[in-house]
Design an enzyme around this catalytic site. Structure first.
Site, PDB file in Angstrom:
ATOM      1  N   GLN A  80       0.968  -1.150   0.181  1.00  0.00           N
ATOM      2  CA  GLN A  80       0.023  -0.073   0.055  1.00  0.00           C
ATOM      3  C   GLN A  80       1.028   1.241   0.007  1.00  0.00           C
ATOM      4  O   GLN A  80       2.199   1.070   0.521  1.00  0.00           O
ATOM      5  CB  GLN A  80      -0.766  -0.084   1.362  1.00  0.00           C
TER       6      GLN A  80
ATOM      7  N   THR B 148      -0.510  -3.314   7.171  1.00  0.00           N
ATOM      8  CA  THR B 148      -0.258  -4.649   6.889  1.00  0.00           C
ATOM      9  C   THR B 148      -1.156  -5.193   5.726  1.00  0.00           C
ATOM     10  O   THR B 148      -1.285  -6.438   5.746  1.00  0.00           O
ATOM     11  CB  THR B 148      -0.675  -5.508   8.120  1.00  0.00           C
ATOM     12  N   HIS B 149      -1.084  -4.329   4.521  1.00  0.00           N
ATOM     13  CA  HIS B 149      -1.955  -4.801   3.563  1.00  0.00           C
ATOM     14  C   HIS B 149      -1.014  -5.249   2.436  1.00  0.00           C
ATOM     15  O   HIS B 149      -0.979  -4.655   1.358  1.00  0.00           O
ATOM     16  CB  HIS B 149      -2.918  -3.623   3.089  1.00  0.00           C
ATOM     17  N   LEU B 150      -0.445  -6.484   2.614  1.00  0.00           N
ATOM     18  CA  LEU B 150       0.439  -6.884   1.697  1.00  0.00           C
ATOM     19  C   LEU B 150      -0.410  -7.867   0.759  1.00  0.00           C
ATOM     20  O   LEU B 150      -1.169  -8.757   1.232  1.00  0.00           O
ATOM     21  CB  LEU B 150       1.757  -7.720   2.226  1.00  0.00           C
ATOM     22  N   ASN B 151      -0.330  -7.827  -0.507  1.00  0.00           N
ATOM     23  CA  ASN B 151      -1.118  -8.360  -1.487  1.00  0.00           C
ATOM     24  C   ASN B 151      -0.275  -9.278  -2.417  1.00  0.00           C
ATOM     25  O   ASN B 151       0.803  -8.876  -2.695  1.00  0.00           O
ATOM     26  CB  ASN B 151      -2.100  -7.583  -1.935  1.00  0.00           C
TER      27      ASN B 151
END
Lengths: 408, 272, 592
Positions: free
Chosen positions: C347, C518-521
């Site tokens: 992000q 913590t928005h790992l994608n």
């Protein structure tokens, strides 16, 4: 060994063949319902054992533990070879199969209100459950309470044998409720105060009593600590789901709701509510404690910081989730045992099909000392325009000690 | 196969083998195991698995007296620092947060005690962090790659600080200096104009500022922020859980004094 | 020796949001389900009670509720060719651990992605032409559309009781809501949370600048709510301890408050905690999963056979488990082949702090919730013409301060010394009158050929398996995007009346030591082409048809919103495909 298992097969087989007869089926069904209303499973099934009615659960009494017997149709260790007369003698007269006295932990003083047909139906139902071989040594009381003959004296003092007689001046619903409460439901077993011999104090019928480290609240229509603020619906919702806008069931009552009242018909719960709301209490108002009292000042601070996030600054809680301390009997003016116990150790209410949340309250026993718990307990019974006697720190100390060894 | 810390925590053999599968650890069973584990402080501070593996079915797990309250800093002697290190640390703390008439400084508010207890605990030992080799130098944005934990680092930093001061000020240690000299030293370390022998002075200042200020603002149960002085100074009401009555009050100061996890004075009834 | 357990219909790996949703749906279907969770069982009254939960040091600074790096970590580098080093202590993101997963300690910001986000490649190419996109940008369409997901977004919001103001009801733009959102079939289940003064000032300033501010959709509830499963939630008390913390009073949507109590009552559901799945097993063909192998806390290894495997761990762990299990071809950036590890994204966030005159402003900044705040969406996705700006993507900007926990929230105006008497005085003066919006600029992170996941050649985990290696950097497109958004945001903060405004831009190189959500994608992305995606539009693995991979690992690239709403909607969507299609006819749901 072979003989025993053959007998089991025969009994089990006969039980199942009974169920094929429509008339017998309805008798068994009626018996099953009465067994639920009588909450037999609560004592006669070890929780989590998956062995219904096989006995072996210790029941705590002020005189020591009594272990509930096996009432499955196992011929050697259960009631497989009992006659209907023997079963009736046990349920309604407090006598074992050999004629010895039962202990009143078995609520025969309530079950005596049932009819012979009721008891026969329960018997017919129990004959159909899975027989479990489980030998239970029931008599575990210390001397002198292990002398069963003494129960003869007890019965003379406290036991009134006799079927329920409807009151013709009351509605059929009231009578149904009275029968359920005083008979199979045996509410008084927990909610009526006991004498030093463990007999009911009939003058304080259903006005609340201590047992197993809890205080079973006053369930009369008493405005001080009773159910005066509860509507009929409040009671029905509570008994069927364990929660309502006022409170949440914990401890032994949670178990009762789970095993018994949540499985009863709504009409019967309504009848119970109707009856309970007609039972008068003692209605003694306590003198309010001034907001300037040191315990109230401290309790107010603790309540604001630690309790209000769930129970609200107004003490009203959240319906079905956080009990309303303004209305709940637990935070009321009567015996504070349950309130103090829950503050110290926390509590988990039950989840039911209707309300699965099973909310929990955290334990404050580490964070708060006896004086602080006493202060907040005093506060919740005197805040929001209510009044109740102060809870002394010594009570908190006693509850701490009493509950220290309890696993639940 | 599992790491050593779970052994330290005396995790019970968790799953009962029964028949061909695992026994059904009932929720009550799991509750008991959990409770047993809650007494293992090492686990609490680590925050890792506090319990052995269990099965959950039928109902939510529950046991009375549940919870893992924080382990409060014990009062008393230094647990990590030597006397000399503690003196230096307190002096540094008191320059990072100097006392003023309204609020004590870093020393009297307990910041050095906070750091001492943190270094003596799991943080100082890098418990729970990945400490496998090889240790290779990397870019700053790859994060710390030191084999040494904060405890070793503070030991070397504080020793080197007093050593440097001693060379420059004729045998004196940092704590003996006048405030102005102390500030000069710390500013020198911060800018890199003053270097330490065998220790990274700039890294020290960066970490010391962070840790002293952390001790000042953390809950007083950890040894700093004594009597919630820092919270009172800034107007933070502490470990509260309910501001529902203050959401709608624009520009109106919240009236209550702060509360710690250990409570506040008002919680205890005062006999008349 | 591995012990073999009796076979189940379904094994679920990870009991967070997606695992709980899937468990609920599949047990409703009558299947026998076991969920295996690496961390411990967790619940409010026993694990995050109001007695001690408000502990910034323990939960925020020391990461109590998160996975420990010594249990499992990753290695990291910016560029191919650089030596990756292990992440020894968490910084840029925080991997969850335990029952409830990230749902325990999230802020509960519950967004939907824009309709155009799901057809991003097609949309941008049509609007700006293919040459407008950077050459190495590997964005893709999702394969699923907003319209297909709408009912599942709705299901999640009504499960959670999400508080918000609708901006688009069946195509009708609503006053006070987000006018840019996709059409929703009904309003939010509960009204928006109350907004304290600072957030109101932000909204006022934004309106004056011509924007349409709206309250952030919140899983911290504005009022008590009974959810779709009959579970009861309480009202949020604005304690300001959401992110990093568990909610003590049943007011934040989490698996604990919305699903698990109903789930554990079902006789066909079992959960195992403290048990880490180390491998998904396949048969000799490699095309059929036979179950999983897991290790409990005593080190004992178990095999759990199952007909259907649901991989529903945190995004990175999904990818890592696929790599360790040898399922799917690993991505190779040089050859541009393979799928596992492809299109890894994060992000792009930044913030602007505003310092106000302390004699005139007191914001009581500690009165907050994790998803409180007022936002503007004018610069999100493709809500504005990117033509003049030379970048694609965007994000929302908003005053979304989640609390004022003092270790992190004692800020001083630019130019103040970092310590000493002047610092102390500035802290004292500014604490109550500073606006600190946290992730105030919350931007998209699009995919690139050289941002990916693979296995590290050097570093090993406690099971002696290679760590997964993250190769990630910020590309010019995101840096430009962030500069543009941060400046727009700073204008609003300034217009609020701040005497000093301190923007902090996100710049390259990507920094593993500073928190960036913590928005790992990505890494196991969904798509329409098995050569460039790991799972099909139903999140079913292309090669192993009885394996479904849920979670943000399926995002082909990241949009400008918090991901949980979309992660959950995709879980409901996949569950619906399993219930209505897969179980009737097992095998691939899409043939190519």
């Amino acid at each position: 060994m072979l003989g025993a298992s053959l007998t089991v097969l025969v009994v089990a087989g006969s039980g199942r063949s009974l169920a094929n007869d429509p008339q017998e089926f309805s008798q068994i069904e009626r018996g099953r319902y009465l067994a639920v209303a009588s909450d037999c499973a609560s004592c006669h099934t070890v929780p989590e054992s998956k062995k219904p009615f096989a006995g072996g659960r210790p029941i705590e009494t002020p005189f020591g533990n009594i272990v509930a017997p096996n009432i499955t149709p196992d011929p050697e260790t259960g009631i497989g070879v009992w006659t209907a007369d023997a079963f009736d003698n046990a349920l309604r007269k407090g006598r074992g199969r050999t004629g010895s006295h039962l202990y009143p932990a078995m609520p025969y003083n309530a079950y005596t209100k049932m009819s012979r047909r009721d008891v026969d139906d329960i018997f017919a139902y129990l004959k159909t459950v899975e027989p479990v071989r489980n030998k239970v040594e029931s008599n575990t009381l210390p001397f002198p309470f292990n002398i069963r003959a003494a129960m003869g004296v007890w019965n003379a003092l406290y036991f009134k044998e006799g079927e329920f007689k409807p009151n013709p001046e009351k509605s059929p619903e009231w009578n149904r409720g009275a029968f359920l409460v005083e008979g199979p439901g045996h509410c008084g077993a927990c909610h009526t105060p006991k004498s030093f011999l463990g007999g009911d104090k009939t003058s304080q019928h259903l006005q609340g009593s201590q047992l197993q480290g809890w205080f079973a609240p006053n369930i009369t229509n008493d405005p001080n600590g009773g159910l005066a603020k509860w509507s009929t619906d409040d009671l029905v919702v509570y008994l069927s789901s364990g929660h309502n806008r006022i409170t949440a069931a914990t401890g032994p009552m949670a178990e009762e709701v789970e095993l018994s009242s949540s499985k009863m018909q709504e009409g019967d719960l309504h009848a119970i509510a109707t009856y309970l709301q007609s039972v008068g209490g003692k209605a003694e108002a306590a003198k309010p404690i001034a907001a300037t009292d040191p315990a109230m000042v401290a309790g107010d601070a603790i309540y604001r910081d630690q309790c209000s996030a769930c129970h609200g600054l107004d003490g009203k809680g959240v319906p079905k989730l956080f009990p309303s301390l303004v209305d709940s009997g637990v935070s009321g003016p009567s015996d504070p045992t349950t309130a103090v116990r829950i503050i110290l150790r926390g509590a988990r209410s039950i989840g039911t099909k209707r309300e699965p949340t099973a909310p929990g309250m955290p334990s404050y026993g580490t964070q708060l000392d006896d004086a602080q718990v006493a202060a907040v307990a005093t506060y919740i019974r005197n805040a929001w325009g209510r009044s109740g006697p102060a809870v002394p720190p010594s009570t908190v100390k006693d509850v701490r000690a009493d509950t220290a060894m309890r696993p639940d | 196969m599992y790491d050593r810390k779970t052994e330290d925590c005396r995790v019970l053999q968790s799953i009962d083998v029964e028949d061909q599968g695992m026994g059904q650890a009932t929720s009550q069973g799991s509750a008991l195991r959990r409770r047993e584990l809650l007494t293992g402080t090492a686990c609490l501070l680590l925050g890792m698995s506090r319990a052995g593996a269990t099965q959950i079915l039928d109902r939510l797990p529950w046991e009375p007296n549940a919870g893992a309250p924080p382990t409060a800093a014990r009062p008393g002697p230094w647990q990590f620092f030597t006397g000399a290190e503690a003196r230096a640390m307190e002096a540094v703390a008191d320059r990072i947060i100097p006392p003023d008439p309204d609020t004590p400084g870093g020393k009297d508010s307990g910041c050095a005690v906070f750091i001492d207890r943190q270094l003596a605990g799991p943080y100082g030992k890098q418990d729970g962090l990945y400490v496998r080799p090889p240790f290779q130098p990397g870019a700053k944005n790859q994060g710390a790659q030191s084999k040494d934990g904060p405890a070793e680092q503070y030991r070397s930093w504080l020793g080197a600080l007093d050593h440097a001061v001693s060379l420059k000020f004729g045998g004196k240690v940092f704590a003996d200096l006048p405030d102005a000299d102390k500030d000069d030293i710390l500013k020198g370390l911060e800018s890199g104009s003053l270097t330490l022998v065998g220790a990274d002075g700039k890294a020290f200042m960066e970490q010391a500022v962070k840790d002293v200020q952390m001790g000042f603002f953390a809950d007083p149960i950890y040894g700093g922020n004594r009597d919630m002085v820092a919270w009172k100074m800034i107007g933070y009401p502490g470990a509260r859980y309910n501001y529902l009555d203050w959401v709608d009050r624009p520009n109106e100061r919240f009236p209550l004094l702060p509360v710690s996890i250990a409570g506040r004075a008002e919680w205890t009834p005062r006999t008349r | 020796m591995t012990k073999r357990l009796p076979k189940k219909d379904v094994v679920i790996i990870g009991l967070g949001w997606t695992g709980s949703i899937m468990a609920h749906e599949l047990t409703d279907e009558g299947l026998d389900v076991v969920a295996i969770e690496r961390g411990p069982w967790r619940d409010a009254p026993t694990d995050f009670p109001p007695t001690y939960m408000q502990d910034e040091l323990r939960y925020r600074v020391r990461h109590e509720l998160f996975l420990r790096p010594d249990q499992l970590t990753f290695s990291f580098r910016n560029k191919i060719g650089q030596t990756a080093l292990p992440i020894r202590s968490w910084g840029a993101f925080m991997p969850p651990n335990g029952v409830g997963g990230g749902g325990v300690h999230w802020n509960a910001e519950t967004w939907r992605f824009l309709p155009s986000d799901f057809v991003l490649k097609t949309h941008l190419t049509q609007r700006y032409g293919a040459s407008f996109l950077p050459e190495d940008m590997t964005i893709q369409d999702w394969g699923v559309t907003y319209d297909e997901l709408e009912t599942h977004y709705d299901a999640f919001e009504y499960l959670c009781g999400t508080s918000g103001t609708a901006g688009n009801l069946k195509g009708q733009i609503q006053e006070g809501g987000n006018p840019f959102e996709g059409p929703r079939s009904r309003p939010y289940p509960t009204p928006a949370q109350k907004q304290p003064w600072g957030y109101q000032l932000f909204a006022k300033a934004a309106r004056e600048l011509g924007y349409k501010p709206f309250p952030q959709p919140s899983g911290n509830l504005s009022q008590a709510y009974t959810n779709t499963l009959g579970l009861q939630m309480g009202p949020c008390t604005y304690c300001g301890h959401c992110e990093w913390f568990g909610c003590a009073n049943y007011s934040k949507a989490s698996p604990q408050t919305t699903l698990l109590p109903a789930l554990v009552r079902k006789s066909n559901f079992t959960a195992r905690d403290n048990s880490e799945v180390v491998r998904i097993n396949t048969d000799r063909s490699g095309k059929h999963a036979t179950g999983v192998t897991f290790v409990d806390t005593s080190g004992e290894e178990w095999e759990q056979p199952a007909d259907l495997v649901i991989l529903s761990a945190y995004s990175l762990f999904n990818v890592q488990l696929l790599l360790h299990s040898g399922i799917g071809q690993p991505y190779d950036p040089e050859k541009n082949t393979g799928v596992i590890g492809r299109n890894f994204t994060h992000q792009t966030i930044s913030s602007v702090n505003g310092f106000f005159d302390h004699t005139k402003y007191n914001f009581n900044p500690f009165v907050a919730s994790g998803s409180i705040g007022m936002c503007v969406d004018e610069f999100n996705g493709d809500n504005f013409d990117h033509g003049p700006h030379g970048f694609v993507g965007g994000g929302y900007v908003g005053h979304v301060q989640t609390g004022a926990r003092p270790i992190e929230s004692t800020l001083v105006p630019p130019g103040t010394p970092k310590w000493g008497a002047a610092w102390k005085k500035a802290v004292k003066e500014n604490y109550l009158s500073t606006v600190k919006p946290g992730t105030g600029v919350h931007g998209s992170f699009y995919a690139y050929r050289d941002v990916y996941l693979d296995l590290d050649p050097t570093y090993k985990d406690r099971f002696d398996r290679p760590l997964m290696r993250m190769t990630i950097d910020l590309h010019d497109n995101e840096v430009k995007q962030n500069k543009f958004l941060t400046d727009k945001f700073a204008e609003i903060i300034k217009a609020m009346g701040a005497k000093a405004v301190a923007p902090s831009y996100r710049t390259a190189p990507y920094d593993m030591t500073t928190y960036q959500t913590t928005h790992l994608n990505g890494g196991a992305i969904m798509g329409t082409d098995p050569t460039t995606s790991a799972v099909n539009k139903y999140l079913q693995h292309w090669d192993v048809s009885n394996l479904f991979v849920l979670g943000a690992s399926a995002f082909p690239q990241n949009a400008g919103y918090n991901p949980t709403g979309t992660v959950a909607a995709l879980a409901f969507w996949a569950a619906s495909a399993i219930r209505n299609r897969y179980l009737k006819n097992t095998g691939p749901l899409i043939h190519v």
